[in-house]
Motif scaffolding. Structure first.
Motif, short mmCIF file in Angstrom:
data_model
loop_
_atom_site.label_atom_id
_atom_site.label_comp_id
_atom_site.label_asym_id
_atom_site.label_seq_id
_atom_site.Cartn_x
_atom_site.Cartn_y
_atom_site.Cartn_z
N VAL A 64 0.84 -1.19 0.00
CA VAL A 64 0.00 0.00 0.00
C VAL A 64 0.88 1.25 0.00
N VAL A 65 0.69 2.08 -1.02
CA VAL A 65 1.42 3.35 -1.06
C VAL A 65 0.64 4.37 -0.25
N ARG A 66 1.25 4.85 0.81
CA ARG A 66 0.55 5.84 1.65
C ARG A 66 0.98 7.23 1.18
N ALA A 67 0.30 7.70 0.15
CA ALA A 67 0.75 8.90 -0.55
C ALA A 67 0.47 10.16 0.26
N VAL A 68 -0.67 10.20 0.94
CA VAL A 68 -1.01 11.36 1.76
C VAL A 68 -1.45 10.85 3.13
N GLY A 85 7.11 21.05 -1.39
CA GLY A 85 7.67 19.77 -0.99
C GLY A 85 8.41 19.15 -2.15
N GLU A 86 9.32 18.23 -1.84
CA GLU A 86 10.03 17.55 -2.90
C GLU A 86 9.05 16.76 -3.75
N SER A 87 9.47 16.36 -4.92
CA SER A 87 8.53 15.62 -5.74
C SER A 87 8.31 14.25 -5.09
N GLY A 88 7.08 13.79 -5.12
CA GLY A 88 6.73 12.54 -4.46
C GLY A 88 6.22 12.74 -3.05
N SER A 89 6.12 13.99 -2.60
CA SER A 89 5.71 14.20 -1.22
C SER A 89 4.20 14.21 -1.05
N GLY A 90 3.46 14.06 -2.14
CA GLY A 90 2.01 13.94 -2.02
C GLY A 90 1.25 15.21 -2.34
N LYS A 91 1.92 16.18 -2.93
CA LYS A 91 1.25 17.44 -3.23
C LYS A 91 0.16 17.24 -4.27
N SER A 92 0.53 16.60 -5.39
CA SER A 92 -0.46 16.42 -6.45
C SER A 92 -1.59 15.53 -5.99
N VAL A 93 -1.26 14.44 -5.32
CA VAL A 93 -2.31 13.52 -4.90
C VAL A 93 -3.30 14.21 -3.98
N LEU A 102 -8.86 11.52 -8.43
CA LEU A 102 -7.92 10.42 -8.20
C LEU A 102 -8.36 9.18 -8.96
N PRO A 103 -7.41 8.32 -9.33
CA PRO A 103 -7.81 7.08 -10.00
C PRO A 103 -8.72 6.25 -9.08
N LYS A 104 -9.49 5.35 -9.73
CA LYS A 104 -10.53 4.63 -9.00
C LYS A 104 -9.98 3.81 -7.84
N SER A 320 10.52 5.59 1.21
CA SER A 320 9.47 4.89 0.48
C SER A 320 8.15 5.08 1.18
N LEU A 321 7.11 5.30 0.40
CA LEU A 321 5.80 5.51 1.00
C LEU A 321 5.11 4.19 1.31
N ILE A 322 5.75 3.10 0.89
CA ILE A 322 5.17 1.79 1.20
C ILE A 322 5.68 1.35 2.55
N ARG C 324 -0.36 -0.56 -15.35
CA ARG C 324 -0.35 0.26 -14.14
C ARG C 324 -1.37 1.38 -14.23
N VAL C 325 -1.80 1.81 -13.09
CA VAL C 325 -2.72 2.95 -13.05
C VAL C 325 -1.90 4.18 -12.68
N ARG C 326 -2.24 5.27 -13.28
CA ARG C 326 -1.47 6.49 -13.00
C ARG C 326 -2.32 7.49 -12.25
N ALA C 327 -1.66 8.40 -11.54
CA ALA C 327 -2.41 9.45 -10.84
C ALA C 327 -2.85 10.50 -11.85
N1 LIG Z 1 -2.10 5.94 -8.85
C1 LIG Z 1 -1.07 5.78 -8.01
N2 LIG Z 1 -0.74 4.53 -7.61
C2 LIG Z 1 0.27 4.35 -6.77
N3 LIG Z 1 1.04 5.32 -6.26
C3 LIG Z 1 0.76 6.59 -6.62
C4 LIG Z 1 -0.29 6.88 -7.51
N4 LIG Z 1 -0.34 8.21 -7.70
C5 LIG Z 1 0.67 8.73 -6.95
N5 LIG Z 1 1.33 7.75 -6.31
C6 LIG Z 1 2.45 7.92 -5.39
O1 LIG Z 1 2.10 8.88 -4.42
C7 LIG Z 1 3.20 9.65 -4.07
C8 LIG Z 1 2.87 11.11 -4.11
O2 LIG Z 1 2.75 11.52 -5.44
P1 LIG Z 1 2.47 13.03 -5.86
O3 LIG Z 1 1.36 13.56 -5.06
O4 LIG Z 1 2.28 13.02 -7.32
O5 LIG Z 1 3.81 13.77 -5.50
P2 LIG Z 1 4.17 15.28 -5.79
O6 LIG Z 1 4.37 15.86 -4.46
O7 LIG Z 1 5.42 15.25 -6.56
O8 LIG Z 1 3.06 15.90 -6.55
C9 LIG Z 1 4.33 9.28 -5.00
O9 LIG Z 1 5.23 8.46 -4.32
C10 LIG Z 1 3.65 8.50 -6.09
O10 LIG Z 1 4.48 7.47 -6.54
#
Ligand SMILES: Nc1ncnc2c1ncn2[C@@H]1O[C@H](COP(=O)(O)OP(=O)(O)O)[C@@H](O)[C@H]1O
Ligand code: SF4
Ligand SMILES: [Mg+2]
Lengths: 384, 502, 327
Positions: A64-68, A85-93, A102-104, A320-322, C324-327
């Motif tokens: 499980v990726v704990r993105a936020v 935040g650095e890229s991957g820190s969960g800003k976009s999500v 968000l994807p389903k 790692s977010l996992i 894979r699914v993308r954000a």
């Molecule tokens: N659909 C997804 N499935 C799995 N992991 C995801 C998905 N979308 C984003 N992530 C993970 O969530 C984390 C945060 O991503 P993101 O919000 O895009 O970062 P950023 O801060 O650069 O915008 C990243 O580690 C990314 O790999």
């Protein structure tokens, strides 16, 4: 001799001011933004968006990726909130969660209150009614965010028609107005252009036009300038402020570049590994960071003051977010980390300056020095 | 754009020329054209050999022979085969049968394949998606001749036997209902409860439908009748309106329902005209339908005029097709009796000496086309399905689809307007390749079904080491492939403005 | 080792503890993803089984097999040549699990049909592999040269592939089959390979066109690496996924191509046989002796299907983007 992992005692009196220039600088440090936050209408007290304890998880093959993990913030009318935040820190999500894009497979928890209504509990239809009408979004990469097979005019008009019934002609006229507003010359004929006939900067302007075409209350701009030339970046940011003022919207401005935030945001939220680690008014956060990560970020941006010295990027990579490390997620990279940091994750707590919160066990140690970036200096620099 | 097409045409011409040379030389080298005569024991054997050597210019080097063939081709002659028969008339008969087969198979494969592929991608990881994927793999792995022989045995012969007394036994109805339920369930998104409900509804509808068809002996004398046509057409009108405009405004819906109404009226009023029409008249009806529907959409569309026109034209054409099918079905009983109760044919492209009206002749063609095109279609169908599924999945992940959603567009517009068109772009490049494959498949299929088509011309020519018929086959199919390539290119340019404008 | 296990072990080599950016070679990842693809795994097992069965049962290249009969000896027909194979156990009303004398039955002159089918499978598999190897070799070379050098060479090579694409594969293969059908499986396979390479060469050229602009290639060029080395050492390894996948799918379609040719009487000639040839020979037996038709058909399908599944697994393994699914 000390190893890099043992914090170096900062020296008092090491004068340093964070004279971060408004928005970006080009290489020679000359491009300044004409329009700043001070020139536009100030925010009101009315809260329009409240994000409460938002968590987003993605189940994947590897775990499980704990993105936020527990993001909370609020946004007032006309306010600009920077998220850094650095890229991957969960800003976009986290911002896609607000848009409901968000994807389903994403698992979202918490509350997202738009004017008191929880968007996560709304019917999809009602949510769609807010999307693009009340809350609009500008994406990072204008090269891919516009549909290559439809004209700009079509794509803009469609944004209006999605929420309001009117003849196409009227919608196109509105689109034309918006292109004018964002400074695209010959708007009338540009309506019939396809995205590939636009430069990157023009496309981002078109995206901004699309975002404001329905007079939204909130514009979420996800790294709107990252994909653009340095010279264009400043213009786009300025335009963003200008149209925000024109339509009276608030902005959530996402970036990995602290320099962008400085002249642009009333408040700033710093994210690390899916968590908010520092939040407060822009000036206090920049001048007196109370979380080593923020201090590290500040130490790694070029400014007029330190243009002669070497940049000091933070060592290591985000976790790692996992499989998050126990304790403070920043502890593997933090020069101040001790056993407590490695066992207990710090909560956001209020620091010495009012309304300024930080998630760090040792924020007081940063408060004790004049220049918190000193912790990130390499040995030789400290010696010199 | 015109320059682009012209350039492509010139290149294609030379490519085709080079290909004819290769085929000619290889065919000429592929064996001994005198093989049969060498084993001949008749007294005038030497004479026969000399005769053929002379006719086929076997004493001349192959490249010169090729030039000779080319020279005649330029003058519009296809030459003679080794027995001295003119190839052109042989080709003439074969041509229409084969082209019909190939075109029907290709068009069906494209339409059905793309639809299944898109649905499958929108329901990724559903039961439907998995079944489609698995079925596609099976199709990729089926030898076309094997499936053709199977169809001949089980579809045609058994089906014709069954038609004598077309009742459906309860167990079969049960199985069909189960299948219907599974399809409904697999197509439904959502949690288990919703899928179960969909399954139950699907099974019930299918079961009831087939029970009804069975007890009324519908298959013995099929047809829709006016009420059913109106009902189906109205349902289609609502569907097309939802797809093109949504139901927020009444205008488009009224326009589409108007098209239904006009269609129903026309089917009654035009009765006598439809008794024995020609294809030209049918085309005329279609054009009139489009014109009327454009008018309806224009007049009733209101704010959503464009979408209303789309909806009503689609409904109009659909209703027209429905009436057409109904007429065909009505002719079924008499046709079936005319061919002694064996409407699904296994041999040839048409019943020899069959005379009937427009509908009966069409039924005859359809009956002969059914099995060969089913066999021929499988591989292409699977290819289009897989390709459009992959393409749609890729497109649905694109940033601009996310942008479309961010605008607050309903999912229907996101798919129809933003994803679909982009998803089709890569599929057009497949068309040219696939068409060549279908032609190869047609050679095999014709062989199984005993068609005197082009494939037969080719195989016979090749076995006899006789270049003239082989080349005639190739000139026609090669040109068809080039033309199809061109259509694919134009479609590509139409879909993708980046190509069109550069 | 799984990702989770690795990630929880602090990486002592660097000071960045708790990171899960686990270094894994491309090969390891591909293998891991492939073995996760259940259909591909099943395909591989099935195909392995068919190969072993076909080549060990009646022997190959003079090596005797364990099955007592061969595909040339005629004999007396027992029970009209019906198959004696039984798979239905007795408690289900069958006659129990046993092979019997002629598990797949006999043909009209009493040849053991199991032996005949195995011979057909051997030939079909051999041809398919030879076609796959030859076509991959030429397709790769032509595509690589055209994609790397561009210019006139590319134009010529691409027009050549255009020519080959204008001629339907079956047509040119039929001509080649007419020519080489008597010369045995290896020669036929070789020549079929020589006419089926254009599909792959297009793919490889596409890959080369995009890779040749990449930084690492520019860098190699800048330091004066000779073209041959750049092609083979720098670019080719990066296209290996595309090549392997399409080689696999090419083998699957070669199975079908060969069988179609033999069916038309333009491939392997009697007395030798192939799966397609068997179907062709007994197509009229469908009504009276359907097993003569069923067995070779089943084998073609099983072989083609399992190779197709393997190819699909490889595709997912080399290019996981689609899954894979993308954000
Ligand atoms: N659909 C997804 N499935 C799995 N992991 C995801 C998905 N979308 C984003 N992530 C993970 O969530 C984390 C945060 O991503 P993101 O919000 O895009 O970062 P950023 O801060 O650069 O915008 C990243 O580690 C990314 O790999
Ligand atoms: S809690 Fe400890 S490790 Fe985390 S940032 Fe503060 S000092 Fe560093
Ligand atoms: Mg981002």
């Amino acid at each position: 001799m000390t190893t890099p992992n043992v914090p170096i005692e900062p020296r008092k009196g090491d004068a340093h001011t964070y004279d971060v220039p408004p928005t970006v600088l080009d290489a020679s440090g000359e491009v300044h933004v004409g329009l700043t936050l001070d020139a536009v209408r100030p925010p009101s007290e009315e809260e329009i968006l409240r994000v409460d304890n938002l968590t987003v998880e993605f189940p994947t093959e590897d775990g499980v990726v704990r993105a936020v993990r527990g993001v909370s913030y609020s946004l007032r009318e006309r306010e600009v909130l920077g998220i850094v935040g650095e890229s991957g820190s969960g800003k976009s999500v986290s911002s896609l969660a607000v848009m409901g894009l968000l994807p389903k497979n994403a698992r979202v928890r918490g509350q997202i209150l738009f004017r008191g209504d929880d968007m996560l509990k709304m019917s999809p239809r009602k949510q769609r009614g807010l999307r693009g009408r009340k809350i609009a979004m500008v994406f990072q990469d204008p090269m891919t965010a516009l549909n290559p097979v439809h004209t700009i005019g079509d794509q803009l008009a469609e944004a209006v028609l999605a929420h309001e019934l009117m003849p196409r002609k009227t919608a196109l006229a509105r689109a034309r107005e918006m292109l004018d507003l964002v400074g695209i010359p010959q708007a009338e004929s540009r309506l019939r252009s396809y995205p590939h006939e636009f430069s990157g900067g023009m496309r981002q302007r078109a995206m901004i036009a699309m975002a404001v075409i329905n007079n939204p209350d909130i514009i979420i701009a996800d790294e709107p300038t990252t994909a653009l030339d340095v010279t264009v970046q400043a213009q786009i940011l300025e335009k963003l402020l200008e149209v925000k003022d024109a339509v009276n919207a608030a902005i959530v401005l996402i970036t990995h570049d602290l320099g962008v935030i400085a002249g642009m945001a009333h408040r700033v939220l710093v994210m690390y590994a899916g968590r908010p680690v520092e939040i407060g008014d822009t000036d206090p956060v920049f001048e007196e960071p109370r979380m080593p990560y923020t201090a590290g970020l500040l130490g790694s941006i070029p400014s007029l003051e330190n243009s002669g010295t070497r940049l000091r990027p933070i060592k290591g990579t985000p976790p790692s977010l996992i499989n998050l490390p126990t304790g403070c997620p920043f502890s593997p990279r933090c020069p101040l980390a001790d056993d407590k940091c490695r066992t207990a994750e710090p909560e956001l707590t209020e620091t010495d300056s009012g309304g300024h919160f930080a998630a760090c066990h040792h924020w007081d140690r940063l408060a004790a020095v004049e220049d918190p970036t000193v912790f990130f200096r390499t040995e030789s620099e400290t010696m010199a | 754009m015109i320059v682009f097409i012209a350039r492509r045409l010139v290149i294609s011409f030379f490519v085709l020329l080079a290909a004819t040379f290769i085929i000619f030389v290889l065919t000429a080298l592929s064996g001994d054209p005198l093989e049969d005569l060498r084993q001949d024991n008749s007294p005038n054997k030497d004479l026969k050999i000399a005769d053929r050597v002379d006719r086929m210019q076997l004493d001349v080097p192959i490249p010169i022979r090729y030039l000779g063939w080319l020279g005649r081709l330029v003058r519009g002659e296809l030459g003679v085969n080794r027995d001295g028969q003119d190839v052109a008339p042989l080709l003439g008969h074969a041509l229409s049968a084969t082209l019909q087969l190939v075109l029907v198979a290709t068009v069906m494969a494209i339409i059905v394949g793309i639809v299944i592929g898109i649905v499958s991608s929108l329901r990724q990881y559903s039961g439907f998606d998995y079944s489609v994927t698995f079925a596609a793999f099976i199709c990729f792995s089926l030898p076309i001749f094997w499936i053709a022989v199977m169809l001949k045995q089980y579809m045609a012969i058994e089906f014709n036997n069954w038609l004598k007394d077309p009742g459906i036994p309860p167990t079969v109805i049960g199985v069909l209902a189960l299948l219907g339920g599974l399809i409904f369930g697999a197509l439904t998104a959502g949690d288990r409860r919703r899928r179960l409900i969909a399954f139950a509804v699907g099974a019930a509808i299918t079961g009831a439908l087939f029970t009804l068809l069975s007890v009324t002996h519908w298959f013995a004398d099929p047809g829709f009748g006016l009420p059913l046509i109106v009902a189906i057409s109205a349902a289609a009108a609502v569907g097309f309106t939802v797809l093109s405009a949504g139901l927020r405004q009444r205008g488009p819906l009224y326009a589409a329902l108007g098209a239904t109404l006009v269609g129903a009226l026309a089917s009654q009023v035009l009765g006598p005209l439809l008794a024995n029409p020609t294809w030209l008249e049918i085309l005329g009806f279609a054009l009139v339908t489009v014109a009327i529907c454009v008018g309806l959409g224009y007049g009733l569309g209101g704010i959503q005029r464009r979408q209303a026109i789309t909806a009503s034209v689609l409904t109009g054409l659909f209703t027209g097709a429905l009436i057409f099918v109904d007429r065909m079905l009505q002719a079924f009983n008499s046709y079936s009796q005319a061919v002694r109760g064996r409407p699904i044919s296994t041999i040839g492209a048409r019943t020899p000496n069959f005379v009937g009206d427009f509908w009966q002749t069409n039924l005859d063609s359809a009956g002969h086309l059914l099995l060969p095109s089913m066999a021929l279609i499988l591989v292409s169908l699977a290819t289009y399905t897989r390709y459009s599924r992959a393409s749609m999945l890729e497109v649905m992940n694109q940033d601009y689809v996310r942008t479309a959603r961010a605008k607050g567009l309903p999912e229907r517009s996101v798919v129809v307007k933003h994803a679909f068109r982009n998803g089709l772009i890569p599929v057009t490049t497949l068309m040219a390749f696939d068409f060549a494959g279908v032609i190869g498949g047609a050679v095999v299929t014709e062989n199984v079904f005993g068609w005197q088509g082009m494939g037969n011309l080719f195989i016979k020519g090749l076995k006899e080491v006789d270049p003239a018929p082989v080349m005639a086959f190739f000139i026609v199919t090669g040109t068809a492939i080039v033309v199809f390539n061109m259509i694919a290119d134009i479609l590509y340019a139409y879909l993708d403005p980046r190509i069109r404008l550069s | 080792m799984t990702l989770n296990a690795q990630a929880s072990v602090p990486d002592t080599a660097s000071d960045s503890q708790g990171m899960a950016i686990v270094a894994r070679t491309q090969g390891q990842m591909v293998r891991r993803r492939f073995f996760r693809h259940r259909a591909a795994l099943a395909g591989m097992i099935l195909f392995g089984f068919v190969i072993i069965l076909a080549f060990s049962s009646i022997g190959f290249a003079g090596i005797p097999g364990w099955w007592g009969k061969n595909y040339l000896d005629t004999g007396a027909l027992t029970n009209q040549g019906r198959p004696t194979l039984s798979l239905i156990p007795e408690f289900l009303g069958g006659t129990g699990l046993h092979l019997g004398e002629h598990p797949f039955g006999q043909d009209d002159i009493g040849i053991d049909y199991f032996a005949l089918t195995m011979r057909g499978a051997q030939q079909s598999i051999t041809i398919a592999f030879v076609v796959g190897i030859v076509a991959t070799f030429f397709g790769t070379i032509v595509g690589a040269v055209a994609g790397y050098f561009r210019g006139r060479l590319e134009a010529v090579l691409m027009r050549l592939t255009d020519v080959m694409i204008t001629i339907p594969v079956l047509i040119i293969a039929a001509v080649v089959g007419r020519m080489m059908g008597d010369s045995g499986a290896l020669v036929l396979g070789l020549f079929l390979g020589l006419v089926t390479w254009p599909t792959l060469s297009r793919l490889v050229r596409g890959e080369f066109l995009s890779l040749r602009e990449k930084e690492f290639v520019e860098a190699a060029r800048a330091i004066g690496t000779p073209p041959r080395r750049i092609i083979f050492r720098h670019i080719l390894p990066n296209t290996i996924g595309v090549i392997i996948v399409s080689a696999t799918l090419g083998i699957a379609s070669a199975v079908l191509l060969e069988s179609a040719l033999s069916f038309l009487g333009l491939g392997i000639k009697p007395p030798d046989t192939s799966l397609g040839q068997l179907i062709s020979e007994y197509r009229s037996a469908m009504v009276v002796r359907p097993w003569l038709f069923w067995w070779p058909g089943m084998f073609i399908i099983v072989i083609a299907l399992s190779i197709n599944f393997i190819g699909d697994g490889l595709r997912d393994a080399f290019d996981p983007r689609q899954t894979r699914v993308r954000a």
